[in-house]
Design an enzyme around this catalytic site. Structure first.
Site, PDB file in Angstrom:
ATOM      1  N   GLY A  26      45.086  32.525  37.807  1.00  0.00           N
ATOM      2  CA  GLY A  26      43.850  32.346  36.768  1.00  0.00           C
ATOM      3  C   GLY A  26      44.590  32.137  35.524  1.00  0.00           C
ATOM      4  CB  VAL A  31      44.826  36.314  43.365  1.00  0.00           C
ATOM      5  CG1 VAL A  31      44.043  36.934  44.562  1.00  0.00           C
ATOM      6  CG2 VAL A  31      43.727  36.486  41.966  1.00  0.00           C
ATOM      7  CE  LYS A  45      41.105  39.272  38.615  1.00  0.00           C
ATOM      8  NZ  LYS A  45      39.506  39.260  38.341  1.00  0.00           N
ATOM      9  CG  ASP A 150      33.424  32.208  34.758  1.00  0.00           C
ATOM     10  OD1 ASP A 150      32.792  31.187  34.408  1.00  0.00           O
ATOM     11  OD2 ASP A 150      34.598  32.475  34.970  1.00  0.00           O
TER      12      ASP A 150
END
Length: 315
Positions: A26, A31, A45, A150
């Site tokens: 991301g 990840v 993560k 989100d």
């Protein structure tokens, strides 16, 4: 993209986890799939923290996880453990503070993974069932005075029972914010541009004015886009984005296209959530009540259709 070495490992809460493959990337984190000494799979993560602001945001994500876990809701991703590693070179070329979050692994993938399949189809009854579960989870956020900020198909996983689970709490923040200065407005706009997906973003987050009030109903707008995607594979504003047209103008216009012969009751539910004036947009309890009504109408229509079909066959 795999790790440099499968034997790389990390320690979280005195337990050792061996890194396998990188399974996601991301804007703020990587990840990885990891296994413990019993060969059980988990997700790690890794958030690179370049300054104190990054460190505060990482710890805040863990804090929100822990706050929500106290509710016992199984449709919000659990945080198993976390740890800050100072000046680590394991995840970046330059030694950087890295925040590690150990999370459950779900093999069934995300809602986005399902939507991009060529022959995706979900029965309307199941759409409503999954959407209701998602709404109940969002209610937990809102009852604790937080917004997710989100909500989108990529942030909905399916657990081993094929139930939806909300993930990625990195954008979560206190639900109600009153903007009192240009500086605050610009800071919020910068944060939104970085962390909130454009085609699921509420209209009040495109142009933030002084003295404006942002509340949890930004999530309601995202839920409207999410339900539309569950029905028709994409957000109502994805095609606008793909054409290169202004998403902000499309969102503010409030014009939504629905395919012909689609279910009017469900479409009306989508339109209810996609109310441009956020002061008139419903809260999550109102949405849940509307979902219940639509579900009952669907059952009624289905039963009437079954009876009619049976009567015709008996003529």
């Amino acid at each position: 993209m795999g790790c440099a070495c499968e034997k790389q490992h990390v320690i979280i809460q005195d337990n050792k986890y061996y890194m396998q493959d990188q399974i996601g990337q991301g804007g703020f984190s990587s990840v990885f799939l990891v296994k413990n000494t019993d060969n059980m799979k988990f997700v790690l993560k890794c958030i690179l923290c370049h300054d104190q602001k990054d460190r505060d945001k990482a710890w805040n994500e863990a804090k929100v996880h822990q706050l929500l876990q106290s509710s016992g809701n199984k449709h919000i991703l659990n945080l198993i453990g976390c740890r800050m590693i100072e000046k680590s070179s394991k995840f970046s070329k330059i030694p950087t503070d890295t925040f590690l979050m150990l999370l459950p692994y779900f093999k069934n993938g995300s809602l986005h993974d399902n939507l991009v399949k060529p022959h995706y189809h979900m029965d309307l009854k199941y759409v409503l069932k999954h959407f209701q579960s998602i709404c109940l989870s969002v209610k937990i956020f809102h009852d604790l005075s937080y917004s997710h900020r989100d909500l989108k198909p990529a942030n909905i996983l399916f657990n081993d029972n094929n139930e939806p689970v909300i993930i990625d709490l990195g954008s979560a923040a206190p639900a109600k914010i009153t903007v009192t200065s240009k500086k605050e407005a610009q800071e919020l706009l910068d944060d939104v541009n970085e962390r909130c997906s454009m085609t699921y973003r509420a209209p009040e987050l495109f142009n933030i004015d002084i003295n404006s009030v942002i509340d949890e109903r930004i999530d309601i707008w995202s839920l409207g886009c999410l339900l539309y995607a569950m029905l028709y594979k994409k957000s109502p504003f994805d095609l606008v984005y793909e054409r290169g047209d202004s998403v902000a103008l499309a969102v503010i216009s409030g014009k939504i296209y629905f395919p012909p012969n689609s279910n009017e009751n469900v479409n009306n539910l989508v339109k209810l959530m996609l109310t441009v004036d956020h002061s008139k947009r419903p809260f999550i309890d109102d949405v849940l009540e509307s979902v219940k009504v639509v579900d009952e109408l669907f059952d009624q229509d289905f039963n009437e259709h079954t009876i009619l079909k049976s009567n015709i066959c008996n003529v």
